[in-house]
Scaffold this motif. Structure first.
Motif, PDB file in Angstrom:
ATOM      1  N   ALA A   7       0.836  -1.204   0.000  1.00 22.63           N
ATOM      2  CA  ALA A   7       0.000   0.000   0.000  1.00 22.63           C
ATOM      3  C   ALA A   7       0.871   1.254   0.000  1.00 22.63           C
ATOM      4  N   GLY A   8       0.536   2.184  -0.890  1.00 21.94           N
ATOM      5  CA  GLY A   8       1.234   3.456  -0.942  1.00 21.94           C
ATOM      6  C   GLY A   8       2.538   3.455  -1.692  1.00 21.94           C
ATOM      7  N   ILE A   9       2.913   2.317  -2.300  1.00 20.38           N
ATOM      8  CA  ILE A   9       4.214   2.217  -2.960  1.00 20.38           C
ATOM      9  C   ILE A   9       4.281   3.056  -4.226  1.00 20.38           C
ATOM     10  N   GLY A  10       3.192   3.163  -4.971  1.00 17.17           N
ATOM     11  CA  GLY A  10       3.214   3.832  -6.265  1.00 17.17           C
ATOM     12  C   GLY A  10       2.723   2.871  -7.327  1.00 17.17           C
ATOM     13  N   GLN A  11       3.021   3.164  -8.607  1.00 18.51           N
ATOM     14  CA  GLN A  11       2.567   2.290  -9.683  1.00 18.51           C
ATOM     15  C   GLN A  11       3.326   0.970  -9.663  1.00 18.51           C
ATOM     16  N   LEU A  12       2.589  -0.123  -9.871  1.00 15.98           N
ATOM     17  CA  LEU A  12       3.198  -1.457  -9.882  1.00 15.98           C
ATOM     18  C   LEU A  12       2.491  -2.354 -10.891  1.00 15.98           C
ATOM     19  N   CYS A  13       3.241  -3.314 -11.425  1.00 19.18           N
ATOM     20  CA  CYS A  13       2.680  -4.394 -12.237  1.00 19.18           C
ATOM     21  C   CYS A  13       2.737  -5.690 -11.431  1.00 19.18           C
ATOM     22  N   PHE A  14       1.723  -6.505 -11.570  1.00 14.46           N
ATOM     23  CA  PHE A  14       1.685  -7.808 -10.922  1.00 14.46           C
ATOM     24  C   PHE A  14       1.588  -8.870 -12.024  1.00 14.46           C
ATOM     25  N   TYR A  15       2.268  -9.987 -11.835  1.00 13.55           N
ATOM     26  CA  TYR A  15       2.423 -10.978 -12.889  1.00 13.55           C
ATOM     27  C   TYR A  15       1.754 -12.303 -12.530  1.00 13.55           C
ATOM     28  N   ASP A  16       1.018 -12.861 -13.505  1.00 17.09           N
ATOM     29  CA  ASP A  16       0.559 -14.239 -13.351  1.00 17.09           C
ATOM     30  C   ASP A  16       1.501 -15.148 -14.148  1.00 17.09           C
ATOM     31  N   ARG A  17       1.227 -16.461 -14.152  1.00 16.76           N
ATOM     32  CA  ARG A  17       2.149 -17.395 -14.797  1.00 16.76           C
ATOM     33  C   ARG A  17       2.276 -17.131 -16.301  1.00 16.76           C
ATOM     34  N   ASN A  18       1.182 -16.782 -16.961  1.00 12.31           N
ATOM     35  CA  ASN A  18       1.253 -16.484 -18.385  1.00 12.31           C
ATOM     36  C   ASN A  18       2.142 -15.267 -18.650  1.00 12.31           C
ATOM     37  N   ASP A  19       2.057 -14.280 -17.782  1.00 14.69           N
ATOM     38  CA  ASP A  19       2.908 -13.095 -17.921  1.00 14.69           C
ATOM     39  C   ASP A  19       4.383 -13.467 -17.777  1.00 14.69           C
ATOM     40  N   VAL A  20       4.663 -14.329 -16.811  1.00 13.45           N
ATOM     41  CA  VAL A  20       6.045 -14.768 -16.588  1.00 13.45           C
ATOM     42  C   VAL A  20       6.564 -15.520 -17.814  1.00 13.45           C
ATOM     43  N   ASP A  21       5.747 -16.431 -18.337  1.00  6.96           N
ATOM     44  CA  ASP A  21       6.160 -17.204 -19.507  1.00  6.96           C
ATOM     45  C   ASP A  21       6.425 -16.287 -20.698  1.00  6.96           C
ATOM     46  N   GLY A  22       5.580 -15.290 -20.882  1.00  6.32           N
ATOM     47  CA  GLY A  22       5.766 -14.371 -21.987  1.00  6.32           C
ATOM     48  C   GLY A  22       7.015 -13.524 -21.841  1.00  6.32           C
ATOM     49  N   LEU A  23       7.322 -13.130 -20.601  1.00  7.09           N
ATOM     50  CA  LEU A  23       8.489 -12.298 -20.347  1.00  7.09           C
ATOM     51  C   LEU A  23       9.775 -13.030 -20.684  1.00  7.09           C
ATOM     52  N   PHE A  24       9.772 -14.347 -20.495  1.00  5.90           N
ATOM     53  CA  PHE A  24      10.993 -15.129 -20.685  1.00  5.90           C
ATOM     54  C   PHE A  24      10.938 -16.048 -21.906  1.00  5.90           C
ATOM     55  N   SER A  25      10.122 -15.693 -22.870  1.00  6.25           N
ATOM     56  CA  SER A  25      10.109 -16.419 -24.131  1.00  6.25           C
ATOM     57  C   SER A  25      11.482 -16.304 -24.793  1.00  6.25           C
ATOM     58  N   GLY A  26      12.035 -17.450 -25.190  1.00  2.47           N
ATOM     59  CA  GLY A  26      13.345 -17.446 -25.830  1.00  2.47           C
ATOM     60  C   GLY A  26      14.507 -17.647 -24.885  1.00  2.47           C
ATOM     61  N   TRP A  27      14.241 -17.643 -23.590  1.00  2.00           N
ATOM     62  CA  TRP A  27      15.270 -17.921 -22.585  1.00  2.00           C
ATOM     63  C   TRP A  27      15.230 -19.410 -22.222  1.00  2.00           C
ATOM     64  N   ILE A  28      16.281 -19.871 -21.588  1.00  3.44           N
ATOM     65  CA  ILE A  28      16.260 -21.174 -20.922  1.00  3.44           C
ATOM     66  C   ILE A  28      15.899 -20.916 -19.466  1.00  3.44           C
ATOM     67  N   VAL A  29      14.712 -21.307 -19.059  1.00  3.57           N
ATOM     68  CA  VAL A  29      14.261 -21.040 -17.696  1.00  3.57           C
ATOM     69  C   VAL A  29      14.749 -22.168 -16.793  1.00  3.57           C
ATOM     70  N   ARG A  30      15.563 -21.811 -15.820  1.00  2.00           N
ATOM     71  CA  ARG A  30      16.141 -22.793 -14.904  1.00  2.00           C
ATOM     72  C   ARG A  30      15.292 -23.004 -13.649  1.00  2.00           C
ATOM     73  N   GLU A  31      14.626 -21.952 -13.199  1.00  2.69           N
ATOM     74  CA  GLU A  31      13.790 -22.061 -11.988  1.00  2.69           C
ATOM     75  C   GLU A  31      12.611 -21.110 -12.108  1.00  2.69           C
ATOM     76  N   ILE A  32      11.439 -21.577 -11.688  1.00  3.03           N
ATOM     77  CA  ILE A  32      10.297 -20.691 -11.450  1.00  3.03           C
ATOM     78  C   ILE A  32       9.693 -21.104 -10.117  1.00  3.03           C
ATOM     79  N   ARG A  33       9.695 -20.184  -9.200  1.00  4.36           N
ATOM     80  CA  ARG A  33       9.099 -20.444  -7.889  1.00  4.36           C
ATOM     81  C   ARG A  33       8.052 -19.376  -7.588  1.00  4.36           C
ATOM     82  N   HIS A  34       6.903 -19.826  -7.133  1.00  6.65           N
ATOM     83  CA  HIS A  34       5.840 -18.911  -6.733  1.00  6.65           C
ATOM     84  C   HIS A  34       5.736 -18.974  -5.215  1.00  6.65           C
ATOM     85  N   MET A  35       6.013 -17.869  -4.568  1.00  5.86           N
ATOM     86  CA  MET A  35       6.077 -17.827  -3.109  1.00  5.86           C
ATOM     87  C   MET A  35       4.888 -17.033  -2.566  1.00  5.86           C
ATOM     88  N   GLU A  36       4.201 -17.585  -1.576  1.00  2.00           N
ATOM     89  CA  GLU A  36       3.103 -16.877  -0.918  1.00  2.00           C
ATOM     90  C   GLU A  36       3.302 -16.902   0.587  1.00  2.00           C
TER      91      GLU A  36
END
Length: 227
Positions: free
Chosen positions: A175-204
């Motif tokens: 709260a109060g941080i300013g503008q932010l983007c939040f990512y779901d799994r599809n967003d993550v996959d799109g961001l790293f298209s063409g990379w070799i992804v070694r780890e993806i961890r979702h922490m809650e």
């Protein structure tokens, strides 16, 4: 540099002496020690951090003998980071720059770090920044990316804006941080298209007290530039 790549709120935060962190994030420490090339001496390994802030992560890496560089959109925080490094006799290439146009040559770095900076810009700028990081990494170089997740309480407690940004965050730990983007799994996959992804961890982290029901959630991604 535009409002989509650097939220001017951060210049105010830093110039007023806030968020000048002194110590590194444990996730960054683990990433560096786990992914630094084993066939090179530390003095030859170069590490870049985008949105480095007060450069506490780079401070740790420099003390461990790595070569370090960082960029941030805030002139105030880069001035502070340079002062701290000079006070401790440490070397770093710290610059005021836009991470969508990195001022470094192709193949300059072994490792790159984003600890919650890409989330401060819209999705198109984030994609351009990731392309820039790929450009400046050596083949086989690795990138640690740590964006916030769309399951975060602060995502729902905000107003949608342009290019995936959320504004006026009124709830959750951001709260109060300013503008932010939040990512779901599809967003993550799109961001790293063409990379070799070694780890993806979702922490809650589910808070039970004092505000039960709130969730802090984030992604921890390690991606490699193909050889």
């Amino acid at each position: 540099m535009t409002a989509s790549t650097f939220d001017p709120q951060w210049e105010s935060v830093y110039s007023e002496g806030h968020q000048l962190n002194r110590y590194p994030w444990d996730t960054v420490v683990s990433f560096v020690f786990s992914n630094a090339p084993k066939n090179k001496p530390r003095s030859d390994i170069r590490i870049l951090e985008i949105g480095c802030g007060a450069a506490s992560n780079l401070w740790f890496a420099a003390r461990e003998g790595f070569q370090v560089a960082g960029v941030d959109g805030s002139a105030s925080v880069i001035e502070y980071a340079r002062w701290r490094f000079a006070e401790e006799g440490l070397s770093a290439d710290l610059r005021v720059a836009d991470f969508t146009r990195l001022p470094f040559a192709d193949g300059s770095f072994d490792l790159a770090i984003d600890r919650g900076s890409l989330v401060c810009c819209g999705r198109s700028a984030a994609h351009q920044a990731v392309r820039e990081i790929r450009r400046v990494l050596l083949p086989g170089g690795r990138f640690f990316c740590n964006p916030y997740s769309a399951t975060h309480t602060s995502h729902s407690a905000s107003r949608p804006g342009e290019d995936g940004l959320r504004h006026d965050i009124t709830g959750g730990s951001l709260a109060g941080i300013g503008q932010l983007c939040f990512y779901d799994r599809n967003d993550v996959d799109g961001l790293f298209s063409g990379w070799i992804v070694r780890e993806i961890r979702h922490m809650e982290i589910h808070e039970e007290f004092p505000e039960a029901g709130q969730i802090h959630s984030e992604w921890r991604i390690v991606a490699e530039k193909p050889a």
